[in-house]
Design a protein around this motif. Structure first.
Motif, mmCIF file in Angstrom:
data_model
loop_
_atom_site.group_PDB
_atom_site.id
_atom_site.type_symbol
_atom_site.label_atom_id
_atom_site.label_comp_id
_atom_site.label_asym_id
_atom_site.label_seq_id
_atom_site.Cartn_x
_atom_site.Cartn_y
_atom_site.Cartn_z
ATOM 1 N N ILE A 138 -1.901 -23.366 -16.494
ATOM 2 C CA ILE A 138 -2.684 -22.652 -17.502
ATOM 3 C C ILE A 138 -1.981 -22.731 -18.848
ATOM 4 C CG2 ILE A 138 -3.498 -20.363 -18.219
ATOM 5 C CD1 ILE A 138 -3.843 -19.725 -15.204
ATOM 6 N N LEU A 139 -0.655 -22.547 -18.837
ATOM 7 C CA LEU A 139 0.123 -22.611 -20.078
ATOM 8 C C LEU A 139 0.045 -23.998 -20.708
ATOM 9 C CD1 LEU A 139 2.066 -21.184 -22.015
ATOM 10 C CD2 LEU A 139 3.960 -21.933 -20.552
ATOM 11 N N ILE A 140 0.095 -25.030 -19.879
ATOM 12 C CA ILE A 140 -0.003 -26.402 -20.392
ATOM 13 C C ILE A 140 -1.351 -26.628 -21.073
ATOM 14 C CG2 ILE A 140 -0.184 -28.830 -19.703
ATOM 15 C CD1 ILE A 140 1.924 -28.212 -17.533
ATOM 16 N N LEU A 141 -2.436 -26.193 -20.419
ATOM 17 C CA LEU A 141 -3.772 -26.360 -20.988
ATOM 18 C C LEU A 141 -3.937 -25.558 -22.280
ATOM 19 C CD1 LEU A 141 -5.933 -26.183 -17.734
ATOM 20 C CD2 LEU A 141 -5.541 -28.198 -19.168
ATOM 21 N N VAL A 142 -3.433 -24.324 -22.285
ATOM 22 C CA VAL A 142 -3.544 -23.481 -23.481
ATOM 23 C C VAL A 142 -2.743 -24.078 -24.627
ATOM 24 C CG1 VAL A 142 -2.923 -21.234 -24.455
ATOM 25 C CG2 VAL A 142 -4.026 -21.364 -22.211
ATOM 26 N N THR A 143 -1.530 -24.526 -24.330
ATOM 27 C CA THR A 143 -0.684 -25.116 -25.375
ATOM 28 C C THR A 143 -1.319 -26.383 -25.930
ATOM 29 O OG1 THR A 143 1.287 -24.235 -24.285
ATOM 30 C CG2 THR A 143 1.610 -25.999 -25.897
ATOM 31 N N ALA A 144 -1.870 -27.217 -25.045
ATOM 32 C CA ALA A 144 -2.498 -28.459 -25.492
ATOM 33 C C ALA A 144 -3.708 -28.187 -26.377
ATOM 34 C CB ALA A 144 -2.919 -29.290 -24.282
ATOM 35 N N SER A 145 -4.435 -27.120 -26.093
ATOM 36 C CA SER A 145 -5.655 -26.824 -26.848
ATOM 37 C C SER A 145 -5.381 -26.131 -28.178
ATOM 38 C CB SER A 145 -6.592 -25.949 -26.004
ATOM 39 O OG SER A 145 -6.016 -24.683 -25.760
ATOM 40 N N THR A 146 -4.167 -25.630 -28.371
ATOM 41 C CA THR A 146 -3.887 -24.868 -29.594
ATOM 42 C C THR A 146 -2.844 -25.499 -30.508
ATOM 43 O OG1 THR A 146 -2.225 -23.553 -28.393
ATOM 44 C CG2 THR A 146 -4.462 -22.666 -28.513
ATOM 45 N N SER A 147 -1.895 -26.241 -29.945
ATOM 46 C CA SER A 147 -0.773 -26.725 -30.756
ATOM 47 C C SER A 147 -1.224 -27.672 -31.865
ATOM 48 C CB SER A 147 0.266 -27.415 -29.864
ATOM 49 O OG SER A 147 -0.329 -28.472 -29.123
ATOM 50 N N THR A 148 -2.145 -28.589 -31.546
ATOM 51 C CA THR A 148 -2.610 -29.542 -32.567
ATOM 52 C C THR A 148 -3.335 -28.827 -33.694
ATOM 53 O OG1 THR A 148 -2.871 -31.264 -30.881
ATOM 54 C CG2 THR A 148 -3.991 -31.601 -32.986
ATOM 55 N N ILE A 149 -4.230 -27.915 -33.341
ATOM 56 C CA ILE A 149 -4.977 -27.169 -34.365
ATOM 57 C C ILE A 149 -4.027 -26.319 -35.198
ATOM 58 C CG2 ILE A 149 -6.781 -25.445 -34.752
ATOM 59 C CD1 ILE A 149 -8.023 -26.311 -32.107
ATOM 60 N N ALA A 150 -3.071 -25.675 -34.532
ATOM 61 C CA ALA A 150 -2.113 -24.842 -35.254
ATOM 62 C C ALA A 150 -1.272 -25.669 -36.201
ATOM 63 C CB ALA A 150 -1.218 -24.107 -34.256
ATOM 64 N N GLY A 151 -0.945 -26.909 -35.805
ATOM 65 C CA GLY A 151 -0.168 -27.789 -36.672
ATOM 66 C C GLY A 151 -0.943 -28.203 -37.913
ATOM 67 N N LEU A 152 -2.258 -28.415 -37.762
ATOM 68 C CA LEU A 152 -3.084 -28.811 -38.898
ATOM 69 C C LEU A 152 -3.335 -27.643 -39.844
ATOM 70 C CD1 LEU A 152 -5.724 -31.026 -37.032
ATOM 71 C CD2 LEU A 152 -3.831 -31.819 -38.477
ATOM 72 N N ALA A 153 -3.492 -26.460 -39.271
ATOM 73 C CA ALA A 153 -3.788 -25.269 -40.080
ATOM 74 C C ALA A 153 -2.489 -24.559 -40.442
ATOM 75 C CB ALA A 153 -4.713 -24.336 -39.307
ATOM 76 N N ALA A 154 -1.665 -25.200 -41.236
ATOM 77 C CA ALA A 154 -0.356 -24.652 -41.602
ATOM 78 C C ALA A 154 -0.445 -23.878 -42.909
ATOM 79 C CB ALA A 154 0.656 -25.782 -41.724
ATOM 80 N N PHE A 155 0.132 -22.684 -42.919
ATOM 81 C CA PHE A 155 0.193 -21.848 -44.118
ATOM 82 C C PHE A 155 1.643 -21.386 -44.291
ATOM 83 C CE2 PHE A 155 -4.030 -21.336 -42.218
ATOM 84 C CZ PHE A 155 -4.848 -21.726 -43.263
ATOM 85 N N PRO A 156 2.500 -22.247 -44.850
ATOM 86 C CA PRO A 156 3.939 -21.937 -44.933
ATOM 87 C C PRO A 156 4.238 -20.614 -45.635
ATOM 88 C CG PRO A 156 3.514 -24.227 -45.522
ATOM 89 C CD PRO A 156 2.189 -23.573 -45.411
ATOM 90 N N ALA A 157 3.569 -20.344 -46.750
ATOM 91 C CA ALA A 157 3.851 -19.111 -47.492
ATOM 92 C C ALA A 157 3.489 -17.880 -46.668
ATOM 93 C CB ALA A 157 3.074 -19.110 -48.808
ATOM 94 N N LEU A 158 2.333 -17.956 -45.967
ATOM 95 C CA LEU A 158 1.895 -16.829 -45.150
ATOM 96 C C LEU A 158 2.840 -16.626 -43.968
ATOM 97 C CD1 LEU A 158 -0.176 -14.624 -44.602
ATOM 98 C CD2 LEU A 158 -1.586 -16.325 -43.416
ATOM 99 N N LYS A 159 3.249 -17.725 -43.337
ATOM 100 C CA LYS A 159 4.193 -17.630 -42.226
ATOM 101 C C LYS A 159 5.502 -16.991 -42.673
ATOM 102 C CE LYS A 159 2.705 -21.453 -39.233
ATOM 103 N NZ LYS A 159 3.127 -22.705 -38.572
ATOM 104 N N ALA A 160 5.994 -17.412 -43.845
ATOM 105 C CA ALA A 160 7.251 -16.857 -44.355
ATOM 106 C C ALA A 160 7.117 -15.363 -44.625
ATOM 107 C CB ALA A 160 7.661 -17.601 -45.628
ATOM 108 N N ALA A 161 5.957 -14.958 -45.162
ATOM 109 C CA ALA A 161 5.738 -13.538 -45.463
ATOM 110 C C ALA A 161 5.713 -12.717 -44.181
ATOM 111 C CB ALA A 161 4.428 -13.367 -46.228
ATOM 112 N N ILE A 162 5.044 -13.244 -43.152
ATOM 113 C CA ILE A 162 4.967 -12.517 -41.879
ATOM 114 C C ILE A 162 6.334 -12.434 -41.217
ATOM 115 C CG2 ILE A 162 4.079 -12.668 -39.511
ATOM 116 C CD1 ILE A 162 1.437 -13.607 -40.694
#
Length: 373
Positions: free
Chosen positions: A161-185
Motif C-alpha cells: 500500500i505504501l509503495i502504491l501511495v508513494t508512487a501516486s504522489t511523489s511525482t506530483i509532489a515533485g512537480l508542485a514545488a513551493f520552496p518559499a511555502l515549504k520553508a515557511a512551514i
C-alpha cells in the motif's frame, strides 16, 4: 411440534483462545522468516525481547482460556482450535526460535504489524466497548469475520500500500514545488506544523470523502465501508483496497507538497490511526462540547446512519470544523440520541464477504442475492 432447543451462547473464552493461538502461530512464523513476514518500518518500534515476551503471554493465555472453555463445555471445537494452534506454535519453535541479523528483501509482508495491532486493539477496545458501549453488541456480531479479513489485508499488505501511495504522489509532489511555502512551514515549531497538517489532511480527506458519496462509480468502492450493519472498533477496517490507496494518496499529497517536517507527519500518522478506530468504536460516553472540536464516536456514527437525512453529512475524520466550513456538519443536540440503524440504504447492492465485496465495484451496481444484513 416441540420447540427447538435454545442455541448455546458463544464463549468469549473459546474465541479468545482461538485468536491468541492463531496469532501465536503467525508470530512464530515471523521469527522463522523475519525478512519476508515482518515490516522493516514496524520492526523499529519494538524490540526482540518485547516480541518474545508477548508471544509467551499469548501462548499461556491461549492454553488457559481454551482449557477453561473445554472444561465448561462451551464452544469446544473453537477452544480446541486455540489450544491446538498454541500447541503447534510451541512445536515449531515457540519463543525459542533464533535468527541471525535480518537481511534486506525487495518486499515484505507486515504480519508482525497485524499480530501486534490486533492483539492490543482487542485488548483495549473489547472491554472498553463492553462497559462503555452505547449498544449491547457482541464482539462476535455478524460480519466480524469479514472485518477481521479486512484488518488482516490492510496490515499485512502495508508495504505494498505504501509503495502504491508513494508512487501516486511523489511525482506530483515533485512537480508542485513551493520552496518559499515549504520553508515557511518548516520554520514553525513541530506542534504548530502538526495542527496545520491535521487541518490540511482532514480537508483533503473530507473533499474526497464527499466525492465518494456523490460520484456513483466512486460510491461503489466506498459502499463497502458503509456496509457494516454494526459499528465497533473493528468495523472501521472494512475498506476496499482501492479506497485505501486513493484516500491515503489524497491525504499524503498535500502534506508532501507543503513540506511538513517528518516529526509532524509521523505525529499525524499516529493520530489518524488512533482516531479512525475510536470514531467507529461503540463507545457511548457523553463528551459534551468536545464533540464540536474533535470527531468522536457519536459524530462519525451519524455519518454511518442508515437514515436519509444523514447520507451527505459529517465527512471529517478529525475536526468538525472542516464540515462546518463545507456546510456538511449535522449532529443532534441531544447527546443521548444515536442512530437506530447502520448500513447502506440499498443493502442488496453490497454482497457478503471480502472477495465478493472487492469484485462488486466492477460489476456496475448490480443487486445480489446474498447481501449484507
Amino acid at each position: 411440534m416441540d420447540a427447538s432447543p435454545p442455541r448455546k451462547r458463544r464463549s468469549f473464552f473459546a474465541y479468545a483462545s482461538a485468536m491468541l493461538g492463531l496469532l501465536s502461530v503467525f508470530a512464530v512464523l515471523c521469527f522463522h522468516f523475519p525478512e519476508l513476514l515482518t515490516s522493516k518500518e514496524f520492526r523499529a518500534v519494538y524490540s526482540e525481547d518485547f516480541a518474545r515476551h508477548l508471544l509467551l503471554v499469548g501462548l499461556i493465555a491461549a492454553f488457559i482460556l481454551g482449557t477453561v472453555s473445554i472444561l465448561r463445555d462451551r464452544n469446544k471445537r473453537i477452544a480446541a482450535v486455540g489450544v491446538g494452534a498454541a500447541t503447534l506454535a510451541v512445536l515449531i519453535g515457540g519463543t525459542n526460535v533464533q535468527f541471525d541479523s535480518i537481511g534486506q528483501t525487495p518486499y515484505s509482508l507486515g504480519l508482525d504489524w497485524f499480530v501486534i495491532s490486533l492483539f492490543f486493539s482487542a485488548l483495549v477496545f473489547v472491554p472498553l466497548e463492553h462497559y462503555l458501549g452505547k449498544r449491547r453488541v457482541s464482539p462476535l456480531r455478524k460480519g466480524w469475520r469479514t472485518d477481521v479479513a479486512y484488518f488482516f489485508m490492510s496490515h499485512v499488505l502495508v508495504q505494498f500500500i505504501l509503495i502504491l501511495v508513494t508512487a501516486s504522489t511523489s511525482t506530483i509532489a515533485g512537480l508542485a514545488a513551493f520552496p518559499a511555502l515549504k520553508a515557511a512551514i518548516q520554520s514553525l515549531p513541530v506542534w504548530a506544523q502538526f495542527l496545520i497538517a491535521v487541518f490540511v489532511a482532514d480537508l483533503a480527506q473530507a473533499l474526497l470523502h464527499r466525492a465518494y458519496h456523490n460520484i456513483p462509480w466512486l460510491w461503489r468502492f466506498h459502499a463497502v465501508h458503509h456496509s457494516s450493519r454494526e459499528m465497533d472498533w473493528l468495523a472501521g477496517s472494512r475498506i476496499h483496497f482501492v479506497e485505501i490507496v486513493l484516500t491515503r494518496s489524497a491525504v499524503l499529497l498535500p502534506l508532501l507538497v507543503l513540506g511538513f517536517s517528518a516529526p509532524a507527519v509521523n505525529a499525524y500518522v499516529i493520530l489518524v490511526g488512533l482516531q479512525a478506530v475510536v470514531a467507529h468504536a461503540n463507545i457511548g460516553v457523553r463528551f459534551g462540547w468536545l464533540e464540536y472540536l474533535l470527531v468522536l464516536p457519536r459524530y462519525h456514527h451519524w455519518h454511518h446512519a442508515r437514515q436519509q437525512d444523514y447520507i451527505d453529512v459529517n465527512y471529517a475524520i478529525h475536526l468538525p470544523l472542516v464540515d462546518m466550513l463545507m456546510g456538511t456538519f449535522k449532529l443532534p443536540r441531544d447527546q443521548g440520541e444515536w442512530p437506530a440503524e447502520y448500513g447502506v440504504m440499498k443493502l442488496e447492492t453490497v454482497p457478503e464477504g471480502i472477495v465478493a465485496q472487492h469484485v462488486m465495484p466492477f460489476q456496475g451496481g448490480r443487486k445480489f442475492e446474498r447481501y449484507v444484513d
